[in-house]
Design an enzyme around this catalytic site. Sequence first.
Site, PDB file in Angstrom:
ATOM      1  N   SER A 224       1.380   2.636  -5.565  1.00 49.67           N
ATOM      2  CA  SER A 224       0.000   2.772  -5.083  1.00 49.67           C
ATOM      3  C   SER A 224      -0.659   4.026  -5.659  1.00 49.67           C
ATOM      4  O   SER A 224      -0.766   4.133  -6.869  1.00 49.67           O
ATOM      5  CB  SER A 224       0.001   2.744  -3.561  1.00 49.67           C
ATOM      6  OG  SER A 224      -1.249   2.338  -3.128  1.00 49.67           O
ATOM      7  N   HIS A 366       1.673  -4.621   0.978  1.00 55.59           N
ATOM      8  CA  HIS A 366       1.541  -3.436   0.119  1.00 55.59           C
ATOM      9  C   HIS A 366       2.695  -2.471   0.411  1.00 55.59           C
ATOM     10  O   HIS A 366       2.731  -1.832   1.457  1.00 55.59           O
ATOM     11  CB  HIS A 366       0.200  -2.783   0.470  1.00 55.59           C
ATOM     12  CG  HIS A 366      -0.112  -1.560  -0.313  1.00 55.59           C
ATOM     13  ND1 HIS A 366      -0.414  -1.602  -1.652  1.00 55.59           N
ATOM     14  CD2 HIS A 366      -0.182  -0.245   0.049  1.00 55.59           C
ATOM     15  CE1 HIS A 366      -0.679  -0.370  -2.078  1.00 55.59           C
ATOM     16  NE2 HIS A 366      -0.530   0.463  -1.059  1.00 55.59           N
TER      17      HIS A 366
HETATM   18  C1  GTR Z   1      -5.256   3.010  -0.043  1.00 61.45           C
HETATM   19  C2  GTR Z   1      -6.114   3.172  -1.259  1.00 61.45           C
HETATM   20  C3  GTR Z   1      -5.409   2.552  -2.430  1.00 61.45           C
HETATM   21  C4  GTR Z   1      -3.965   2.975  -2.520  1.00 61.45           C
HETATM   22  C5  GTR Z   1      -3.278   3.071  -1.183  1.00 61.45           C
HETATM   23  C6  GTR Z   1      -1.931   3.803  -1.184  1.00 61.45           C
HETATM   24  O1  GTR Z   1      -5.849   3.450   1.097  1.00 61.45           O
HETATM   25  O2  GTR Z   1      -7.339   2.550  -1.021  1.00 61.45           O
HETATM   26  O3  GTR Z   1      -6.130   2.853  -3.616  1.00 61.45           O
HETATM   27  O4  GTR Z   1      -3.851   4.173  -3.190  1.00 61.45           O
HETATM   28  O5  GTR Z   1      -4.061   3.726  -0.264  1.00 61.45           O
HETATM   29  O6  GTR Z   1      -1.743   4.806  -1.863  1.00 61.45           O
HETATM   30  O7  GTR Z   1      -1.038   3.328  -0.471  1.00 61.45           O
END
Ligand code: GTR
Length: 387
Positions: A224, A366
């Site tokens: 991420s 995620h």
């Molecule tokens: C979210 C962000 C993403 C990603 C994520 C993370 O809130 O919008 O771009 O970076 O965090 O790092 O888990």
Amino acid sequence: LMLLLSQSVAFAQNYDESKVPRYVLPDVLKTAGGKVIRNEDKWEKLRRPEVLKLFENNIYGRMPTDYDSIRYSLTQDDVPEMNGKATLKQVAVTVFRNRQSVQINVVLFVPTQARKPVPVFLLINNRGKENTDPTRVKKSEFWPAEMVIDSGFAIAAFQVSDLAPDNKDTYASGVLQKLYPEQLKMDNGMKAIGAWAWGASRVMDYFETDRDIDSKKVIVVGHSRGGKTSLWAAAEDQRFAACITNCSGNTGAALSRRQFGERISRINATFPHWFNNTYKKYNDKENALPVDQHMLIALIAPRPVYATNASKDLWADPKGTFLAMKAAEPVYALYGVRPELPSAQPGINMPSIGAHFGYHNREGEHNMTVYDWGNFVRFAKKFTSDK
Ligand code: GTR
């Protein structure tokens, strides 16, 4: 009212493929002056430096490479761990400039049995120390050290907070204020993500001194926001042999022009401390950017890149990530690398793993899991084993 407002912003994100606007990607093989690049020599001499500068100036900020000195001290060295399968090193990397210093703490496990020097996975850890516990009392799928060691690779990690706190009010308190305060005054100065990538390069400096580690086979890994960083680190520092960018999404491996899921305006609003000041100009103006993210992947050519997504993580635009990988292929082709990925995005849990390009869309949320890592190991075996 605030709640309503923030919800309407969230719902403004598009998840509907039919609403993706028509777009034209900037031509990675055409210079600003209109020259068409036809071979690796011209790519490396003319276009690559130009593209790198466009990313520095418009998105991630400049990457300072000067410092006065660097010191490595092993607070733990060759401590047997994992029932003798690995040895643990803990290294404090201290970097000095203008009589100020910053310390990066590295955890490193080296497989006991493997022939030395060994390839290593280096995680840029944005998820807290408990995921990279050197004592192995706490184990986490996010950094499955035992599995990686069993596969014959070394595994290392450092914390992004050692370089720059991931916080819009305090991000400058590390590397930026201490070593490179001038960066804070520049519209193209680096911020947190630049500082984290800079830190990965200092750990690389250390690897070049560690005889157990094959510094020509360092695979930089991030998830991420860490995956945005691993791409930038590999683009800036060609010593990294390969890059893994896990669920990196917007301003990572996903194409911005698709405007699918997270958008530039949103990332800049939520995380104003990640990218340089100039990047804010592109809020809701994706098409005005002189680059798109396929060009960031192209900067890593011909080195291997593996990108992942998760099926429920539409925020990170799985399809846009796959398309960015495909759109980087023409630069790899200059090096004689044939397309390895299929022409259409592979289905869920159907990894496509070549020697230069890896991609999968894992079922689920995620995250970075042992499923993802298992595929990273399969990928790494393709380019690290001596033939
Ligand atoms: C979210 C962000 C993403 C990603 C994520 C993370 O809130 O919008 O771009 O970076 O965090 O790092 O888990």
